[in-house]
Design an enzyme around this catalytic site. Structure first.
Site, PDB file in Angstrom:
ATOM      1  N   ASP A  21      10.761 -12.278  -4.025  1.00 13.27           N
ATOM      2  CA  ASP A  21       9.464 -12.920  -4.222  1.00 13.27           C
ATOM      3  C   ASP A  21       8.399 -11.915  -3.814  1.00 13.27           C
ATOM      4  OD1 ASP A  21       7.155 -14.471  -4.225  1.00 13.27           O
ATOM      5  OD2 ASP A  21       8.170 -16.252  -3.446  1.00 13.27           O
ATOM      6  N   ARG A  58       5.105 -12.229  -4.277  1.00 13.44           N
ATOM      7  CA  ARG A  58       3.764 -12.805  -4.188  1.00 13.44           C
ATOM      8  C   ARG A  58       3.110 -12.528  -2.830  1.00 13.44           C
ATOM      9  NH1 ARG A  58       5.123 -18.813  -6.115  1.00 13.44           N
ATOM     10  NH2 ARG A  58       6.942 -18.322  -4.805  1.00 13.44           N
TER      11      ARG A  58
END
Length: 213
Positions: free
Chosen positions: A139, A141
Site C-alpha cells: 500500500d 498511499r
C-alpha cells in the site's frame, strides 16, 4: 509539514445512479505536498460541524476516499470502492463533514499497475501479494496531503469514516486528531469476498464478513 491553502471552491449538485441527490461544495488547494489534484467535498452543514467541533462538540465526519476508476465510475465488483463512496456521501451529508477524493489509484500504484495486479490475482495471488510481485509496496498511499487539506479547512479534529487503521495512524502523525473511528458498511459481492477477507486479515480492516467465518 508545509501549509496548504484553499485555491477555489464551487457548488456542484450531485446525483447518483440510484437517484440519491445532494449538493457538495467542491474545494481545490494550492501547496499540496504531492502536487496532485485532490478534492475536498463539503457535504451537509459542514460549516456548522466545524463550529461545533471548535467549541468542543462532535467533530465533523470525514472520509478520505482513494480514487478508483473501475469501482467509482464503472461499478466494478472486484472491490467495494464504489459502494463505499456512495455510502460516504450520504452519511456525511446527513451529519456534516467532508469527503476527500484522493488521486491515488490502486493503493497508490496507478491504474495500469492496478490492472496488472488484477491479472496476477486471477493467477492466484491476493491483492497485497500481487502489488509486491509487481515490485511495488503493498500500500503506497500517503495521507500527508489529506492532512494538509483538513488543516486548510480548519478540520484538525475529525471523526474518521473508514475501516482502515492506517488512515488514522497517518493522519494523527500529521497533526489531525481522530476523535472517533466510524466503520463503513460491508459491501460484499461474489467477486470481492476474497479481497475483503484479505483486507480484514492482512491489514486489520474493521470488516465483519459473516460469509468468511
Amino acid at each position: 509539514m508545509l501549509e496548504a491553502t484553499m485555491r477555489q471552491q464551487v457548488t456542484v449538485p450531485l446525483r447518483f445512479g440510484d437517484g440519491y441527490a445532494t449538493t457538495a461544495r467542491v474545494m481545490t488547494f494550492d501547496g499540496l505536498v504531492d502536487g496532485k489534484e485532490h478534492l475536498a467535498l463539503g457535504l451537509g452543514d459542514w460549516q456548522r460541524a466545524l463550529k461545533k467541533s471548535a467549541a468542543g462538540g462532535r467533530a465533523p465526519l470525514v472520509r478520505p476516499h482513494s480514487e478508483c476508476l473501475t469501482g467509482d465510475v464503472f461499478g466494478s465488483q472486484r472491490c467495494d470502492c464504489g459502494p463505499q463512496l456512495r455510502e460516504a456521501v450520504e452519511r456525511i451529508a446527513e451529519q456534516g463533514g467532508f469527503l476527500l477524493y484522493l488521486r491515488q489509484e490502486g493503493r497508490g500504484i496507478g491504474l495500469y499497475a492496478k490492472l496488472d495486479a488484477y491479472a496476477l490475482q486471477d493467477a492466484g495471488l491476493d491483492t497485497y501479494e500481487a502489488n509486491v510481485a509487481l515490485g511495488r509496496g503493498e500500500d503506497e498511499r500517503d495521507y500527508t496531503a489529506a492532512a494538509q487539506m483538513l488543516l486548510a479547512l480548519g478540520a484538525d479534529r475529525i471523526r474518521l469514516l473508514s475501516n482502515n487503521p492506517d488512515k488514522a495512524i497517518q493522519l494523527e502523525k500529521s497533526g489531525i486528531e481522530v476523535a472517533q473511528r466510524v466503520p463503513t458498511g460491508v459491501h460484499m459481492s461474489p467477486a470481492n469476498v476474497r479481497y475483503l477477507a484479505t483486507k480484514a486479515s492482512h491489514t486489520a480492516h474493521t470488516i465483519d464478513l459473516p460469509l468468511a467465518e
